[in-house]
Design an enzyme around this catalytic site. Structure first.
Site, PDB file in Angstrom:
ATOM      1  N   GLU A  30       0.706  -1.094  -0.052  1.00 41.26           N
ATOM      2  CA  GLU A  30       0.140  -0.073  -0.005  1.00 41.26           C
ATOM      3  C   GLU A  30       0.932   1.108   0.059  1.00 41.26           C
ATOM      4  O   GLU A  30       0.575   2.147   0.642  1.00 41.26           O
ATOM      5  CB  GLU A  30      -0.983   0.071   1.114  1.00 41.26           C
ATOM      6  CG  GLU A  30      -1.901  -1.274   1.169  1.00 41.26           C
ATOM      7  CD  GLU A  30      -2.758  -1.289   0.121  1.00 41.26           C
ATOM      8  OE1 GLU A  30      -2.849  -0.261  -0.790  1.00 41.26           O
ATOM      9  OE2 GLU A  30      -3.126  -2.472  -0.034  1.00 41.26           O
ATOM     10  N   GLY A  31       1.872   1.307  -0.697  1.00 39.05           N
ATOM     11  CA  GLY A  31       3.195   2.264  -0.633  1.00 39.05           C
ATOM     12  C   GLY A  31       3.967   2.131   0.353  1.00 39.05           C
ATOM     13  O   GLY A  31       3.475   2.267   1.512  1.00 39.05           O
TER      14      GLY A  31
END
Length: 594
Positions: free
Chosen positions: A442-443
Site C-alpha cells: 500500500e505504498g
C-alpha cells in the site's frame, strides 16, 4: 502460546473518554440513529469474541499450512473458509458500509477498533475483509448506480469479496507505466488483458465470486498517470437476475512464496480479454483507486498495531512465567529457583516500549478515524474541509509510523523470549515476519514519507500542517494552569516547536536543492510521529489524571505516558539532527562507486 484477547478497556477509554465519540455521534444527524454507547459497546464485545474464539485459533495453522495453488485454483488454509462464513454470518463486513446497499453505516472510530481486533488476531485472514471494504469505498464513491446496485450488497455481505489489482511485474510505485489494456466492447463493457502481481486474495475458495478492481489503459489514453482508468472485473459474470453466470476469462497463474502473511494468497492474476466495467470516468482511474488506497493505508497502520498488540500480550505472559536469575535488588520470589524475568530492568524496558508504541498507535489511529468520520458525515462545509485536510496530512503518518513502531515492538517481543522467540512454536517470530509487509505494501514507508513532506506539507506551503499545529497549541493553552499536567505539556510544547522549526527548515532548503525533500523525508516523518504521540499521550494523561485512584487502569496509563515522554519522545532530537545533515552527503559518491 498465549491466547489473543482484544484490548477492550483501552478501546473504550479512547472512544468514551479521550475523544468523546458518543458526543460526536449524538450531535451528528447522520449518526445519531445509527450508533450510541450501548450499541458501540456491544459491537466491541462481540467483535472481541469472534477475534479471540474464531479467528485467532487458526492463525498459527494458517502460517504453517499456507494457501495452496493447483492448476489455477487456490485453497485457503484449514479453517479459513469456515471462519470467513462465521464472520459473514455476523454481518461484520457490512459494519462501515452504506445503508442504502445493506451496510450498517457505523463510524470509522468504531470500525477501526474492530479492524484492529481482526488484524491482531490473524492478519492473513483480516486482509480479505480489509480489501473488500476498500473496494466497496471506491465503488460507492465512483461507480455508476447500476454497478453499485448490482455489486455492493453482496460485497458488504462478504458473499463477493473484493481485490485490488494495481501492480505489474515492471511497475509498482510508478503506475503510470502499466501495460494492462482495456478494449471497448459493443455492449459498453471492456475487454481487460494483462498481468497483475502481488494481488492479495486475488483467488481463493472462501466465496462464490471475487470482485477485482483493475487499473488499465484505454486505447489512445494519455501517457503516464493521466491515462489510467479503473475497471470492475468479476471472477464470475453476473446475470441480470443477480445469479452467477460463466467464468470470466481470467485466472491465477501462481501464488507467491513469502516471508510472512503466508495464510493469505498473494496472486499473479492473468486477464485474457476478461469482461469489465468502467468505474468512474475514463482516464481518472488513479483518483478512483486512491479512494480505496487511502482507506487501506489507514487500515495497514491499524494492521501493524493489531499484530504488535498480539506480540505484546504474548511477551507479557512469557515474562511473568519465565524464571531466570534474581532481581538486581535481591530475591523477589524466594520460594522459586529464580525470579521471573519481568523483574529485570531491560525486560521491563522492552515491554514498556511495546506498550507505549501500541497504546500511542491506538490513540493516534482513533484520532485520525475521528477526522475521517467528520470528513464523511459532517454537514458543516467548513468542518468537512478542515477534516479532509487533516486526513490528507495524517494518513501517511498512520501508515508509516505505526507500522515502523509495530516492527520495533514485535522485535522487542521476540527478544523478551530469547531463544524461544526465534523458534516457531511460540509464535513471536511469526509476528515479526507478518508485520514486515506492512512497511512495504500500500505504498512503502519511504513513499509515505515523501508524500507527507512533499505533497501534504511543502506543496501547499504548510497549510495543512498549520491547522494541526494550531489544534495542538490550543490544547496546550487549555492546560497551562494545570500543574499536574506540566510533565506532559512541557515536553509536548518543546517537541511541537522543534517540528515547526524543522518543517520550515526543510521547505526552505528544498527551494534550492530538490534532493532535500527525499533526503529528509523518512526522519522527518518519524519526528512528526513522535510529536503526534506526545499529543496523544498528553490527551490521555489529562483524562487519566481526572480519574486517578478510581481503578488501576488510570495509574497504568500515566505510567506508560511517563515512560513515553522520558524514554521514547527524546528520539525526535537525534532524528531532527539527521534531517539537518542535509542531502549533499548522499551524493558524494557516483552510482558506480556503490
Amino acid at each position: 502460546m498465549p491466547e489473543y484477547q482484544a484490548p477492550l478497556r483501552d478501546m473504550r477509554f479512547l472512544l468514551n473518554e479521550v475523544f468523546d465519540a458518543p458526543k460526536l455521534w449524538s450531535e451528528n444527524p447522520r449518526l445519531a440513529d445509527v450508533v450510541d454507547p450501548e450499541t458501540a459497546d456491544a459491537v466491541l464485545e462481540e467483535a472481541g469474541k469472534i477475534a479471540a474464539q474464531v479467528i485467532a485459533p487458526i492463525n498459527r495453522e494458517g502460517d504453517e499450512h499456507g494457501s495452496k495453488w493447483h492448476e489455477g485454483q487456490v485453497t485457503a488454509p484449514p479453517g479459513f473458509k469456515e471462519a470467513y462464513a462465521t464472520y459473514c454470518e455476523g454481518g461484520w463486513g457490512a459494519l462501515g458500509g452504506d445503508p442504502e446497499f445493506g451496510g450498517m453505516g457505523m463510524p470509522k472510530m468504531l470500525v477501526g477498533q474492530v479492524e484492529e481486533m481482526i488484524q491482531g488476531s490473524n492478519v492473513s485472514f483480516g486482509l480479505l475483509p480489509m480489501l473488500t471494504a476498500g473496494a466497496c469505498l471506491s465503488l460507492k464513491a465512483h461507480g455508476s448506480q447500476e454497478l453499485k446496485d448490482k455489486y455492493l450488497p453482496n460485497m458488504y455481505s462478504g458473499q463477493w469479496p473484493g481485490a485490488m489489482d494495481l501492480t505489474e511485474p515492471h511497475c509498482g510505485t510508478d503506475l503510470g507505466i502499466i501495460r494492462t489494456k482495456a478494449e471497448p466492447n459493443a455492449d459498453g463493457s471492456f475487454a481487460i488483458s494483462g498481468t497483475k502481481i502481488f494481488i492479495t486474495w486475488g483467488e481463493h475458495d472462501m466465496a462464490e465470486n471475487i470482485i477485482h478492481l483493475v487499473l488499465a489503459k484505454l486505447p489512445g489514453a494519455p501517457t503516464g498517470p493521466k491515462g489510467i482508468s479503473l475497471f470492475l472485473v468479476p471472477k464470475f459474470l453476473v446475470n441480470e437476475d443477480g445469479s452467477l453466470g460463466e467464468r470470466n476469462p481470467m485466472g491465477c497463474g501462481s501464488i507467491e512464496h513469502k516471508m510472512g502473511i503466508k495464510g493469505s494468497a498473494t496472486c499473479v492474476m492473468n486477464f485474457d480479454g476478461a469482461k469489465g466495467w468502467l468505474v468512474g470516468e475514463e482516464n481518472k482511474g488513479l483518483a478512483a483507486m486512491f479512494t480505496m488506497m487511502n482507506y487501506e493505508r489507514v487500515a495497514v497502520g491499524i494492521q501493524g498495531l493489531g499484530i504488535a498488540e498480539n506480540s505484546y500480550q504474548n511477551a507479557v505472559v512469557y515474562a511473568n512465567d519465565r524464571l531466570q536469575s534474581r532481581a538486581p535488588t535481591g530475591k523477589q520470589f524466594p520460594e522459586k529457583a529464580a525470579d521471573p524475568i519481568i523483574v529485570h530492568p531491560d525486560v521491563r524496558r522492552m515491554l514498556l516500549i511495546m506498550r507505549a508504541n501500541t497504546e500511542g498507535s491506538r490513540a493516534f489511529s482513533t484520532y485520525v478515524s475521528k477526522w475521517l468520520d467528520l470528513s464523511k458525515f459532517s454537514d458543516d462545509e467548513e468542518v468537512k474541509q478542515n477534516a479532509e485536510a487533516m486526513v490528507s496530512l495524517l494518513t501517511p503518518v498512520v501508515k508509516a509510523f505505526l507500522t515502523d513502531l509495530a516492527l520495533e515492538s514485535a522485535v522487542a517481543g521476540q527478544q523478551v523470549f530469547g531463544g524461544h522467540g526465534f523458534i516457531r512454536e511460540w509464535g513471536q517470530e511469526q509476528h515479526v515476519r507478518d508485520i514486515r509487509i506492512t512497511q512495504i505494501y500500500e505504498g512503502t514507508n519511504g513513499i509515505q514519507s515523501l508524500d507527507l513532506i512533499g505533497r501534504k506539507i511543502a506543496a501547499n506551503g504548510g497549510a495543512h500542517y498549520k491547522i494541526y499545529q494550531q489544534e495542538i497549541n490550543d490544547f496546550i493553552a487549555l492546560q497551562v494552569d494545570n500543574k499536574a499536567m506540566s510533565e506532559f505539556i512541557s515536553p509536548l510544547k518543546a517537541a511541537l516547536a522543534n517540528l515547526t522549526e524543522l518543517t520550515e527548515w526543510v521547505m526552505d532548503k528544498a527551494q534550492n536543492n530538490p534532493n532535500e525533500i527525499g533526503a529528509s523525508s523518512v526522519e522527518y516523518l518519524q519526528v512528526f510521529g513522535y510529536t503526534s504521540f506526545a499529543y496523544m499521550y498528553a490527551m490521555m494523561a489529562a483524562k487519566a489524571l481526572q480519574n486517578k485512584g478510581s481503578e488501576p487502569f488510570y495509574e497504568n496509563k500515566l505510567a506508560t505516558a511517563r515512560f513515553f515522554v522520558k524514554r521514547l519522545l527524546p528520539r525526535y532530537i537525534s532524528l531532527s539532527e539527521s534531517v539537518k545533515g542535509g542531502a549533499d552527503c548522499l551524493y558524494e559518491m557516483d552510482a558506480g562507486q556503490f
